[in-house]
Design an enzyme around this catalytic site. Sequence first.
Site, short mmCIF file in Angstrom:
data_model
loop_
_atom_site.label_atom_id
_atom_site.label_comp_id
_atom_site.label_asym_id
_atom_site.label_seq_id
_atom_site.Cartn_x
_atom_site.Cartn_y
_atom_site.Cartn_z
CG ASP A 1 -1.92 -1.09 1.25
OD1 ASP A 1 -2.20 -1.63 0.17
OD2 ASP A 1 -2.41 -1.41 2.35
CE LYS A 2 -0.17 8.57 -0.63
NZ LYS A 2 -1.25 9.58 -0.75
#
Length: 305
Positions: free
Chosen positions: A138-139
């Site tokens: 994920d970011k």
Amino acid sequence: MEGNNFLIEQNNVGIRIDKFLNEKIEDKSRSFIQGLIDDNQVLVNEKNVKSNYKLRLEDKVVVNIPEPKELWVEPEDIPLDILYEDSDVIVVNKPQGMVVHPAAGVYNGTLVNALLNHCKDLSGINGVIRPGIVHRIDKDTSGVLVIAKNDYAHNKLSEQFKAHSMKREYYALVEGIIKDEEGIIETNLGRHPTDRIKFAVVSNGKHAITHYKVIERFKTATLVKCNLETGRTHQIRIHMAYIGHPLIGDSVYGYKKQRFKATGQLLHAKVLGFIHPTKNEFIEFESPLPEYFQKVLTIFKNELK
């Protein structure tokens, strides 16, 4: 264009068309479906309808999904923390806040933009948008990622991911005190039934297994090590929330109001190990806990003094 045709049967009568199509068309959000309806890409009995149209018996529904526009990804001079590189793979330490590859609304500043500036020989299996990308985090998750520099390496690495044979170890800081020293969380994960942006524990989802072990307990939080047996989207975040211990900083699966000024969940991909695609030997890489993670840990450790 990709076409989807449906003839409405009795069990679907009275259902809103956007909800019906959201269930029938995989990997598309409800907002995406509503956008198609607004753009007159959905016809019922050869007529345009609105999102709240309720289906009738023997309605003929035709959906046209335009082919995605291929984007050109520009190389960008963004610093990379490279842990290892040879002619087959690059292993990088991704910072929190960096998106792995371009997607709708995010066309620059990604790991792919940085990789294209660093080297031109990335595998082409995942196309222009995701060259070399074998797996993602994920970011707002930091840590170790491996990127393939050619198609042979990409296929070999993908086989290991599919067989769940890679070593993937994460550190997570979660809310509350976990009493057990270790445990296994085993569920099925899939799209959330009402919030299509999120994933959730669902009966008809994909099998997911997370092993966790307590590293350190604080007054109101626990540091755990998580090993992934499977790699589903948001797996650790969902699983820890599922047992009542959401990740600190995770406003999606945890508390909306966070105790710290965290920019995202405190989750770090600390260890990644795999068999090298051409050397056929196991190699392992470790990334230390980054500053943003250490700062919050220090706050909890000071509370114990």
